[in-house]
Design a protein around this motif. Structure first.
Motif, PDB file in Angstrom:
ATOM      1  N   SER A  38       0.857  -1.186   0.000  1.00  0.00           N
ATOM      2  CA  SER A  38       0.000   0.000   0.000  1.00  0.00           C
ATOM      3  C   SER A  38       0.893   1.236   0.000  1.00  0.00           C
ATOM      4  N   LYS A  39       0.313   2.383  -0.318  1.00  0.00           N
ATOM      5  CA  LYS A  39       1.109   3.621  -0.397  1.00  0.00           C
ATOM      6  C   LYS A  39       1.742   3.974   0.942  1.00  0.00           C
ATOM      7  N   ASP A  40       1.040   3.682   2.061  1.00  0.00           N
ATOM      8  CA  ASP A  40       1.610   3.993   3.369  1.00  0.00           C
ATOM      9  C   ASP A  40       2.551   2.908   3.882  1.00  0.00           C
ATOM     10  N   GLY A  41       2.706   1.827   3.130  1.00  0.00           N
ATOM     11  CA  GLY A  41       3.644   0.766   3.494  1.00  0.00           C
ATOM     12  C   GLY A  41       3.201  -0.115   4.637  1.00  0.00           C
ATOM     13  N   LYS A  42       1.940  -0.003   5.077  1.00  0.00           N
ATOM     14  CA  LYS A  42       1.478  -0.784   6.226  1.00  0.00           C
ATOM     15  C   LYS A  42       0.811  -2.101   5.828  1.00  0.00           C
ATOM     16  N   THR A  43       0.489  -2.237   4.553  1.00  0.00           N
ATOM     17  CA  THR A  43      -0.274  -3.395   4.086  1.00  0.00           C
ATOM     18  C   THR A  43       0.364  -3.948   2.821  1.00  0.00           C
ATOM     19  N   ILE A  44       0.273  -5.270   2.636  1.00  0.00           N
ATOM     20  CA  ILE A  44       0.718  -5.909   1.399  1.00  0.00           C
ATOM     21  C   ILE A  44      -0.480  -6.635   0.799  1.00  0.00           C
ATOM     22  N   TYR A  45      -0.690  -6.447  -0.497  1.00  0.00           N
ATOM     23  CA  TYR A  45      -1.744  -7.156  -1.225  1.00  0.00           C
ATOM     24  C   TYR A  45      -1.099  -8.231  -2.087  1.00  0.00           C
ATOM     25  N   PHE A  46      -1.695  -9.429  -2.043  1.00  0.00           N
ATOM     26  CA  PHE A  46      -1.144 -10.556  -2.783  1.00  0.00           C
ATOM     27  C   PHE A  46      -2.155 -11.089  -3.789  1.00  0.00           C
ATOM     28  N   SER A  82       6.671  -1.964  -5.968  1.00  0.00           N
ATOM     29  CA  SER A  82       5.313  -2.334  -6.388  1.00  0.00           C
ATOM     30  C   SER A  82       4.308  -1.737  -5.423  1.00  0.00           C
ATOM     31  N   ILE A  83       3.501  -0.795  -5.922  1.00  0.00           N
ATOM     32  CA  ILE A  83       2.576  -0.053  -5.067  1.00  0.00           C
ATOM     33  C   ILE A  83       1.152  -0.176  -5.610  1.00  0.00           C
ATOM     34  N   LEU A  84       0.203  -0.399  -4.690  1.00  0.00           N
ATOM     35  CA  LEU A  84      -1.215  -0.444  -5.041  1.00  0.00           C
ATOM     36  C   LEU A  84      -1.940   0.640  -4.248  1.00  0.00           C
ATOM     37  N   ASP A  85      -2.514   1.594  -4.962  1.00  0.00           N
ATOM     38  CA  ASP A  85      -3.223   2.705  -4.333  1.00  0.00           C
ATOM     39  C   ASP A  85      -4.709   2.379  -4.294  1.00  0.00           C
ATOM     40  N   ILE A  86      -5.196   1.924  -3.145  1.00  0.00           N
ATOM     41  CA  ILE A  86      -6.606   1.520  -3.069  1.00  0.00           C
ATOM     42  C   ILE A  86      -7.533   2.710  -2.851  1.00  0.00           C
ATOM     43  N   ASN A  87      -6.977   3.910  -2.689  1.00  0.00           N
ATOM     44  CA  ASN A  87      -7.819   5.100  -2.577  1.00  0.00           C
ATOM     45  C   ASN A  87      -8.337   5.554  -3.940  1.00  0.00           C
ATOM     46  N   ALA A  88      -7.697   5.076  -4.984  1.00  0.00           N
ATOM     47  CA  ALA A  88      -8.140   5.368  -6.355  1.00  0.00           C
ATOM     48  C   ALA A  88      -8.787   4.110  -6.925  1.00  0.00           C
TER      49      ALA A  88
END
Length: 851
Positions: free
Chosen positions: A424-432, A480-486
């Protein structure tokens, strides 16, 4: 010498028949395929209102159609363009098209067209060689052959004229042009932005290149510098200049002397806070009296390609300094998106060529503390967070390991089936990604949660923010970044097929944007908010069409349908045949019926083999889809053949015996089929399918004839051979690659021998047609010759076609491609339909014919 006049007349008639027959057949093939085309979408306007698509014929692609997305069917066609190749959309519904030295500006709303004139009073000042847009189409520019760049507003009013232009680069934000130009004896970099031209940098040296970092915050110049010596003897070196694009500040990273032949690669860290500089000097392969090959050499590629000596530096913007990264212990250094942290390893250390991408012995290097942390043996797959304070890597067992770069704490993520990772953008979560659903891992509490996107099928992230941290290597080292706010575009693939559904995932809500159930989506483009899409869709019964669809609407509008002359695809019938092999694995085969199939009549059948072929039952059978060479499903159906594509999977018995089992089991499933004439069945395969065809020919009595293209015939010899295509030994292909023996030759000789075609060449019981390109470096052509020699020695019916100058895949449109297509068609007609009078085949089959 006495001449037998009767024999001479017969010979002339035979030769004349060959020429006439070949010419008529060739012309009919050419006429048929020349009518068909594929669709390539070139450009879609930002507002998704307008589309330009090229018709790609076999021999030309000079016609493009311009379409209005808001209309459907024939009403969508605005017009056509010929001999244009570059397209841009200008504000005001205008299309800018370039080709053959001229640019056209076309108002798509009014239909008015005008040629772009670049002279002072509307006259031409030279042919136009480049064009484009900036500021979302508010402006457009053209460059003429007299090195002048002309910049206009959307009303075609000239805003700026830049002379003596060498080259230019449009910024990633398309809001600025960076232009390299001559000014007197100087070379200058200038920027056009807003409504003004600003000088950025001047030098007496040559500005060799400019490149922009992914964030757009830095522009990097590489300059050629001459030093010392008299004219003609001075040495050449390189100089680096960074330009801060926010304020045009010049920054000069000092890495010492850089020779002209040293290639420099730049990896941006944390969006411009630092840049990793890699210098690579190519060392050509030695050519001497003797070339020595060592058994412990982990870099055999260098024998052909040469090797590289590398140096590494980190430029830190805030400190304004360059630090040399040590490379005395390790040959390879990769950025971890942090100016203090690096992944290091010796690339050749574990390379024994039993796998394409070898494991690496990785080390985590903290440059601030000058410490090395042993990561152990790992796979070359790493995903890094935005700050570089965490990264995950796969260990040799394929388990993801999470490492905190500040504490060096490591956590094994034991959940199975985790494929690709995104922070995640804040680095607190990883999506797999996984084979079923998308999963979230919370770093603070170590908790895994399924996101319930889809619990049964494969989910993949389409829209993500990624930076390759070690490009041009094949290794997966990425930020590798996933922006879930968008809004996030996801693809969902139904298991066992290539059918995809594309989903919009935003704020926990999932909506279907487009789906390919019963069809194939072969290209797509979405708008920024993922509310609408334009895509190319095809199906078994319908040629490719361009579709416009808005989210929430159950069905899209077909705004352009290709190949309207195709009246036979709608008549094609296909049946999915289910069967099991001896290991009780459930498999499928696609059985295509002859066009015009009549119940109560028997038809011959062509069986094509490779691996699993049932995943795409919706493919459009265009005559242009002629792969492998000479295998066109639709043409065979039109000529009265069944075509069968059975699945093949590898089993414990080995790659050849498994193919034999699967193919014969698939034929057993057709035993009671009323239309298939199982006495007239042929088998064809190319490359890996060619190997399997070669093997089956020595073990089966179910086929009346075989056609094998560029297939292996001797596994033992190929296992111990050198593959020039990959510049590696071939044995990795057998141990873990396509042949998947799961053992070395030394560990299981019997398995290799039991699956070796050449060992049973004396048992081949039906005629074989073999073909290969004599420049094939993947499956060398003498593998085909070996099988030919084996068949010849054992007095089997065989014809081998050897094509000089052709490789593993033939050149599209070549005479070789056309010749082979004709001969394959001849072969099927001769052996499966009983057609006679084909001299080149009868020369083999009629042993007493006199030539």
């Amino acid at each position: 010498m006495a001449i037998n006049i009767n024999k001479l007349i017969i010979l002339l008639l035979i030769l004349l028949g060959m020429v006439c027959y070949g010419q008529v057949f060739r012309d009919s093939l050419e006429d048929e395929s020349s009518q068909y085309y594929n669709i390539a979408v070139n450009k879609v306007s930002d507002d998704s209102k307008w589309i330009v698509a090229t018709k790609v014929y076999r021999n030309n692609y000079d016609t493009a159609v311009v379409l209005a997305a808001g209309r459907s069917g024939v009403k969508s066609l605005v017009g056509t363009l010929t001999n244009k190749y570059q397209y841009s959309f200008v504000k005001g519904n205008q299309l800018l098209a370039l080709g053959q030295g001229k640019a056209l500006l076309w108002n798509l709303a009014t239909g008015m067209q005008k040629e772009v004139k670049t002279g002072r009073e509307g006259s031409d000042s030279g042919s136009i060689i480049q064009c484009g847009i900036m500021e979302k189409g508010q402006k457009y520019f053209v460059q003429t052959s007299d090195s002048i760049l002309h910049i206009y507003n959307a009303k075609s009013e000239l805003l700026e004229r830049v002379e003596r232009v060498q080259y230019f680069r449009l910024s990633g934000s398309v809001s600025a042009l960076y232009i390299v130009k001559k000014e007197g004896r100087e070379n200058q970099l200038v920027r056009y932005s807003g409504d003004k031209v600003e000088r950025v940098y001047s030098t007496s040296g040559m500005i060799r290149s400019i490149e922009e970092t992914p964030s757009g915050k830095l522009m990097i110049l590489k300059e050629e510098v001459s030093s010392g010596g008299n004219a003609g003897t001075e040495s050449k070196s390189q100089k680096i200049v960074f330009v801060d694009t926010a304020n045009l500040e010049l920054l000069y990273p000092d890495i010492g002397e850089i020779k002209q032949e040293e290639y420099l690669r730049f990896t941006e860290i944390q969006k411009g806070k630092a840049v990793m500089i890699t210098g690579m000097t190519h060392i050509a392969a030695e050519k001497g009296t003797v070339d020595i090959w060592y058994g412990n050499d982990g870099n055999l590629e260098a024998k052909q390609e040469g090797s590289f000596v590398k140096r590494y530096w980190i430029w830190q913007k805030d400190e304004g300094k360059v630090i040399k990264v040590p490379s005395d212990r390790f040959t390879t250094v990769a950025s971890l998106n942090n100016s203090d942290y690096f992944l290091m390893f010796n690339r050749d250390e574990l390379q024994n060529y039993s796998t394409l991408f070898p494991l690496i012995h990785g080390w985590f290097y903290n440059m601030k503390k000058n410490t090395y942390e042993d990561l152990g043996i790992m796979q070359a797959e790493v995903s890094v967070s935005d700050r570089g304070n965490h990264f995950v890597y796969k260990n040799k067992e394929g388990i993801w390991i999470l490492l905190d770069t500040e504490t060096l704490n490591r956590v094994a993520l034991e959940k199975k089936d985790l494929t690709k990772a995104y922070f995640s953008k804040d680095g607190k979560t990883i999506y797999f990604e996984t084979s079923s659903d998308l999963w979230r891992y919370e770093i603070n509490n170590g908790k895994f949660t399924a996101l319930t996107i889809d619990k049964e099928n494969e989910v993949r992230v389409v829209t993500k923010d990624e930076t390759d941290l070690y490009p041009e290597t094949g290794y997966n080292f990425r930020r590798s970044i996933l922006d879930i706010n968008a809004p996030v575009l996801l693809s969902l693939t139904r298991k066992g097929t290539i059918e995809k559904t594309f989903l919009k995932w935003h704020k926990g809500k999932v909506e279907t944007l487009m789906a390919s159930s019963g069809s194939n989506i072969t290209w797509y483009k979405t708008d920024g908010m993922l509310n609408k899409a334009i895509y190319v869709e095809e199906s078994l019964h319908k040629p490719p069409g361009i579709v416009y669809k808005e989210i929430g609407h159950p069905k899209g509008d077909v705004i352009f349908q290709s190949n309207p002359q195709d009246k036979t695809s709608a008549l094609i019938s296909m049946e999915i045949i289910s069967f099991k092999n001896k290991e009780e694995i459930s498999l499928k085969g696609l059985l295509y019926y002859p066009i015009g199939y009549t119940e109560g009549k028997k038809y011959p059948m062509v069986v094509h083999i490779y691996e699993v072929q049932s995943r795409n039952p919706n493919q459009y059978l265009s005559p242009l889809n002629n792969f492998p060479v000479g295998f066109s499903i639709k043409k065979l159906l039109e000529e009265g053949y069944f075509v069968y594509l059975p699945d093949i999977v590898n089993g414990v018995s080995g790659v050849g015996l498994s193919a034999l089992d699967c193919v014969e089991s698939s034929l057993d499933a057709l035993e009671n089929h009323p239309g298939v004439d199982l006495r007239n069945v042929g088998l064809i395969g190319h490359s890996f399918g060619g190997y399997r065809t070669n093997f089956i020919a020595g073990h089966s009595h179910r086929f009346k004839t075989y056609i094998s293209g560029a297939g292996a015939s001797d596994l033992t010899r190929m296992y111990f051979s050198y593959n020039e295509t990959s510049s590696t030994p071939f044995y990795w292909q057998f141990e873990e690659g396509q042949y998947n023996m799961d053992a070395s030759f030394a560990e299981n000789k019997k398995l290799y021998m039991d699956n070796n075609p050449i060992d049973n060449v004396h048992l081949v019981s039906a005629p074989m047609l073999l073909w290969t390109g004599m420049e094939d470096k993947r499956i060398v052509w003498d593998q085909t010759i070996e099988l030919y020699i084996g068949l010849k020695r054992n007095k089997k019916d065989v014809v081998a076609l050897l094509y000089p100058g052709e490789g593993h895949v033939f050149t599209t449109g070549s005479l070789a491609e056309k010749d082979l297509e004709i001969r394959i068609r001849d072969w099927w007609d001769y052996f499966l339909k009983g057609k006679r009078g084909i001299p080149w085949i009868e020369k083999q089959m009629k042993k007493d014919i006199q030539f």
